[in-house]
Design an enzyme around this catalytic site. Sequence first.
Site, PDB file in Angstrom:
ATOM      1  N   GLY A  69       0.835  -1.183   0.000  1.00 18.26           N
ATOM      2  CA  GLY A  69       0.000   0.000   0.000  1.00 18.26           C
ATOM      3  C   GLY A  69       0.874   1.238   0.000  1.00 18.26           C
ATOM      4  N   GLY A 118       0.691  -4.790   0.829  1.00 21.03           N
ATOM      5  CA  GLY A 118      -0.537  -4.804   0.059  1.00 21.03           C
ATOM      6  C   GLY A 118      -0.453  -5.600  -1.217  1.00 21.03           C
TER       7      GLY A 118
END
Length: 358
Positions: A69, A118
Amino acid sequence: MTGADEPEILFERRGEAGLITLNRPKSLNALTFSMSTAMYRALAEWERDDRITRVVVRGRGGRAFCAGGDIRQIYDLARQGLDEEVRQFWLAEYHLNAYVKRYTKPYIALIEGIVMGGGVGLSLHGSHRVASERYALAMPEVGIGFFPDVGMTHALPRLPGYAGHYLALTGARIGAGDALALGLATHYSAAENFDAITDDLAEGSVIGRAFDRHATAFQEVGPITSHGGTIEACFSAGSVVEILARLDSDGSPFATETAALMRTRSPHSLCIAHEQMKRGLAMDFAEAIQAEYRLAMRAMHWHDFREGVRAVLVDKDNRPDWRPATLAEVDPAAIAEAFTDLPDGDAPKFDGSERILS
């Protein structure tokens, strides 16, 4: 390279395949809020479309499938006090992870280069994960004062031989050999074959046959395979302090290097991650993501998260000032409290029962 006016994520219908390309190569395809929401919507549309029989996900640029992320984006939002924007970021990413996990069509990740944080959430929970020769997986969050998220509370404690505990508490990278041995990857192929695999899948080829044509065996022995006995003996301990004591007692070069690496990590994050590994076996996937949402919202106010991101990603001095500075100073009650319901509205269920991003 991607131009400034190009989208961050690309979608294409090609034959029977829905193709998704993460398109931020300069940022190692780090996942943003807008990428998560766009991907969720595309997956939902393709799941309802009988013409699409499988989804293929890739990262552009060759260096990374997805390095995680966009932590810098989250850090900036948190520092500005934009709590609602932060909340929406985590909701979008975690709902996407949960959707990939329960997706009803084959979901194939072709993984070239770095897959972290992520990026692991975008690949591991799908049905097929093809590693290439440059595959490098890690969950390095304890090094920035955060914790292994995107469903790792569920996935990592279920890996054999306490390998998940090792990955969670060290942030160490592993290659395709270890990933295949642990089941983190399902197949191996040289990256030069990814275009051909994609073409075969788009043409409607039986998925197994497409892999048979282009995938090969991979014999490399990685650190987890080589040192599995040491990992299991040490990381099966009941606390982070005891894990380090066992590593120190072992005294092998691998154990010594592992202990030294852990001692550079946030003591608070190490204790959170170890608690995740203990609790995760009793949780289903939706419960694990719900626990991670609670932790993520609290982490935005942790000193170690802001300090870790500053040291690693902002100032890049790699000299974080962890508080508390030692494991002995970490309050067990505070670790337990981090897993409780949020005071201002608890986490959603992440089980598909809510209408999300439609």
